[in-house]
Write a protein that holds these residues in place. Structure first.
Motif, PDB file in Angstrom:
ATOM      1  N   CYS A  51       0.842  -1.200   0.000  1.00  0.00           N
ATOM      2  CA  CYS A  51       0.000   0.000   0.000  1.00  0.00           C
ATOM      3  C   CYS A  51       0.876   1.249   0.000  1.00  0.00           C
ATOM      4  O   CYS A  51       1.711   1.440   0.882  1.00  0.00           O
ATOM      5  CB  CYS A  51      -0.911  -0.015   1.226  1.00  0.00           C
ATOM      6  SG  CYS A  51      -1.871   1.498   1.444  1.00  0.00           S
ATOM      7  N   SER A  52       0.691   2.107  -0.987  1.00  0.00           N
ATOM      8  CA  SER A  52       1.485   3.336  -1.074  1.00  0.00           C
ATOM      9  C   SER A  52       0.847   4.490  -0.305  1.00  0.00           C
ATOM     10  O   SER A  52       1.473   5.529  -0.102  1.00  0.00           O
ATOM     11  CB  SER A  52       1.676   3.737  -2.536  1.00  0.00           C
ATOM     12  OG  SER A  52       0.416   3.970  -3.156  1.00  0.00           O
ATOM     13  N   GLY A  53      -0.401   4.294   0.112  1.00  0.00           N
ATOM     14  CA  GLY A  53      -1.082   5.324   0.883  1.00  0.00           C
ATOM     15  C   GLY A  53      -1.167   4.950   2.343  1.00  0.00           C
ATOM     16  O   GLY A  53      -0.217   4.444   2.927  1.00  0.00           O
ATOM     17  N   ARG A  54      -2.332   5.169   2.925  1.00  0.00           N
ATOM     18  CA  ARG A  54      -2.538   4.860   4.335  1.00  0.00           C
ATOM     19  C   ARG A  54      -3.450   3.653   4.500  1.00  0.00           C
ATOM     20  O   ARG A  54      -4.181   3.292   3.583  1.00  0.00           O
ATOM     21  CB  ARG A  54      -3.167   6.062   5.052  1.00  0.00           C
ATOM     22  CG  ARG A  54      -2.297   7.298   5.086  1.00  0.00           C
ATOM     23  CD  ARG A  54      -3.134   8.531   5.338  1.00  0.00           C
ATOM     24  NE  ARG A  54      -4.153   8.712   4.301  1.00  0.00           N
ATOM     25  CZ  ARG A  54      -5.045   9.683   4.295  1.00  0.00           C
ATOM     26  NH1 ARG A  54      -5.055  10.568   5.266  1.00  0.00           N
ATOM     27  NH2 ARG A  54      -5.945   9.783   3.324  1.00  0.00           N
ATOM     28  N   VAL A  55      -3.376   3.067   5.663  1.00  0.00           N
ATOM     29  CA  VAL A  55      -4.317   2.009   6.020  1.00  0.00           C
ATOM     30  C   VAL A  55      -5.481   2.672   6.749  1.00  0.00           C
ATOM     31  O   VAL A  55      -5.281   3.297   7.801  1.00  0.00           O
ATOM     32  CB  VAL A  55      -3.658   0.945   6.913  1.00  0.00           C
ATOM     33  CG1 VAL A  55      -4.684  -0.126   7.306  1.00  0.00           C
ATOM     34  CG2 VAL A  55      -2.470   0.316   6.201  1.00  0.00           C
ATOM     35  N   GLY A 126     -11.011   1.560  -6.207  1.00  0.00           N
ATOM     36  CA  GLY A 126      -9.775   0.839  -6.503  1.00  0.00           C
ATOM     37  C   GLY A 126      -8.945   0.514  -5.287  1.00  0.00           C
ATOM     38  O   GLY A 126      -7.877  -0.097  -5.401  1.00  0.00           O
ATOM     39  N   ALA A 127      -9.418   0.911  -4.101  1.00  0.00           N
ATOM     40  CA  ALA A 127      -8.675   0.620  -2.875  1.00  0.00           C
ATOM     41  C   ALA A 127      -8.929  -0.821  -2.461  1.00  0.00           C
ATOM     42  O   ALA A 127     -10.071  -1.276  -2.455  1.00  0.00           O
ATOM     43  CB  ALA A 127      -9.104   1.570  -1.751  1.00  0.00           C
ATOM     44  N   PRO A 128      -7.892  -1.582  -2.113  1.00  0.00           N
ATOM     45  CA  PRO A 128      -8.088  -2.969  -1.688  1.00  0.00           C
ATOM     46  C   PRO A 128      -8.833  -3.032  -0.356  1.00  0.00           C
ATOM     47  O   PRO A 128      -8.683  -2.148   0.491  1.00  0.00           O
ATOM     48  CB  PRO A 128      -6.665  -3.511  -1.561  1.00  0.00           C
ATOM     49  CG  PRO A 128      -5.810  -2.308  -1.369  1.00  0.00           C
ATOM     50  CD  PRO A 128      -6.476  -1.201  -2.127  1.00  0.00           C
ATOM     51  N   LEU A 129      -9.621  -4.085  -0.178  1.00  0.00           N
ATOM     52  CA  LEU A 129     -10.447  -4.230   1.013  1.00  0.00           C
ATOM     53  C   LEU A 129     -10.061  -5.490   1.791  1.00  0.00           C
ATOM     54  O   LEU A 129     -10.018  -6.585   1.225  1.00  0.00           O
ATOM     55  CB  LEU A 129     -11.923  -4.304   0.628  1.00  0.00           C
ATOM     56  CG  LEU A 129     -12.915  -4.640   1.746  1.00  0.00           C
ATOM     57  CD1 LEU A 129     -12.940  -3.536   2.802  1.00  0.00           C
ATOM     58  CD2 LEU A 129     -14.315  -4.880   1.170  1.00  0.00           C
ATOM     59  N   ILE A 130      -9.788  -5.314   3.070  1.00  0.00           N
ATOM     60  CA  ILE A 130      -9.577  -6.419   3.998  1.00  0.00           C
ATOM     61  C   ILE A 130     -10.733  -6.387   4.987  1.00  0.00           C
ATOM     62  O   ILE A 130     -11.038  -5.340   5.554  1.00  0.00           O
ATOM     63  CB  ILE A 130      -8.242  -6.275   4.757  1.00  0.00           C
ATOM     64  CG1 ILE A 130      -7.060  -6.332   3.782  1.00  0.00           C
ATOM     65  CG2 ILE A 130      -8.099  -7.359   5.820  1.00  0.00           C
ATOM     66  CD1 ILE A 130      -5.718  -6.005   4.435  1.00  0.00           C
TER      67      ILE A 130
END
Length: 332
Positions: A51-55, A126-130
């Motif tokens: 991840c290049s941004g924030r969690v 487009g943000a991945p989801l956990i």
């Protein structure tokens, strides 16, 4: 009216306390056992490392409280993270989230309406989801790129209703992920200190000798040709319990302490003719201004001294340290 807390009530309370701890410990042990066959944690860690941004972590109710703590732990251990309330996200705070971020949704049922109303938008962004749920077949479980199973056999609550064992497991799994990320990023004590400048570790690892030393006229010093009487005046005026003895270039060649004075009183009564060069301790311990203050503490403890001289790269006297200075700075 408050119910009387008699011996039987105390016994019952202790029994429930032990049962709660046992249930929650068993739930964490079961989670640990699942890791042998479930590699979702490794996939989650890999996703977060990329991840290049924030969690961004979100949850409602008790899950929201756990989400806040996990976000705080990640942020303080090298992974930029923040908590977003799902209800607020649905009313404008989604603007905080970008396609470069990763989103962690926490809901034991996996059906929290507040989260389900926003995760679709986050996925389209487009943000991945956990997701962290107790049901992989739930709405959140099915939508997630990575699903983390936080299911428990039962809650510690006697009614099996209040989130207890499940929130403990969620928090423990969040800690496990944070520690794995910390290690993968090569996060060190110094990095932790920069994130916690107000804490004890921050003070220990960010405080240098120059930050706490006495300097200028506050440094007790006399020349090699000084009389002992002059040195005693300097010790009294500067209040450090010692004085440095310097040569003509300002380099320390000795030190004399109030402890030395007490020992002299046992054998000498007339100080008028005593020269400081004859009674000083040569080659005094010293540190440099750029050294960590904890280094000075270590030297003081090793040699059982309370004061130290501070010298620059040319070995000229630029400061002095007393153990009390380090105590006041909360280095020790």
């Amino acid at each position: 009216m408050q119910k009387a807390f008699d011996d039987s009530a105390i016994t019952r309370a202790m029994q429930l306390a032990r049962e709660t701890l046992t249930i929650e410990a068993d739930a964490i042990a079961a989670l640990n056992a699942r890791l042998d066959t479930d590699h979702s944690v490794a996939r989650a860690v890999q996703l977060l490392l990329g991840c290049s941004g924030r969690v961004v972590i979100s949850g409602i109710g008790k899950s929201g409280h756990i989400a806040r703590k996990i976000a705080a732990t990640l942020a303080s251990t090298g992974t930029p993270a923040m908590f977003v309330h799902p209800a607020e996200a649905a009313h404008g705070d989604l603007g905080m989230i970008t396609e470069n971020d990763a989103f962690i949704a926490i809901s034991y049922s996996g059906e929290a309406a507040e989260l389900l109303s926003i995760v679709g938008i986050i996925k389209r962004m487009g943000a991945p989801l956990i997701s962290m749920t107790g049901n992989p077949n739930s709405g959140l479980g099915k939508l997630a790129d990575v699903h983390l199973d936080i299911s428990v056999a039962k809650e510690a609550c006697p009614l099996n209703l209040a989130p207890t064992a499940s929130t403990t497991v969620t928090l423990a799994l969040g800690d496990a992920i944070a520690v794995a990320l910390l290690d993968a990023r090569g996060f060190k004590e110094e990095d932790f200190a920069r994130s916690h400048p107000g804490g004890a570790l921050g003070r220990r690892l960010l405080t240098h000798v120059r930050d706490v030393m006495r300097s200028g006229d506050a440094v007790p010093k006399v020349g090699l040709d000084a009389r002992l009487q002059d040195a005693l005046m300097e010790i009294t005026q500067k209040g450090m319990g010692m004085t440095a003895i310097v040569d003509g270039d300002g380099r320390p060649v000795g030190v004399f302490t109030d402890g030395d004075l007490r020992r002299m009183l046992e054998r000498t009564q007339d100080f008028t003719k005593v020269m400081i060069r004859d009674v000083m301790h040569a080659n005094p311990r010293r540190v440099h201004p750029d050294q960590l203050a904890v280094d000075a503490v270590a030297i003081m403890e090793e040699f059982r001294i309370n004061q130290m001289l501070v010298t620059d790269a040319d070995d000229k006297l630029v400061g002095a340290l007393h153990i009390h200075d380090l105590t006041r700075a909360k280095v020790i």
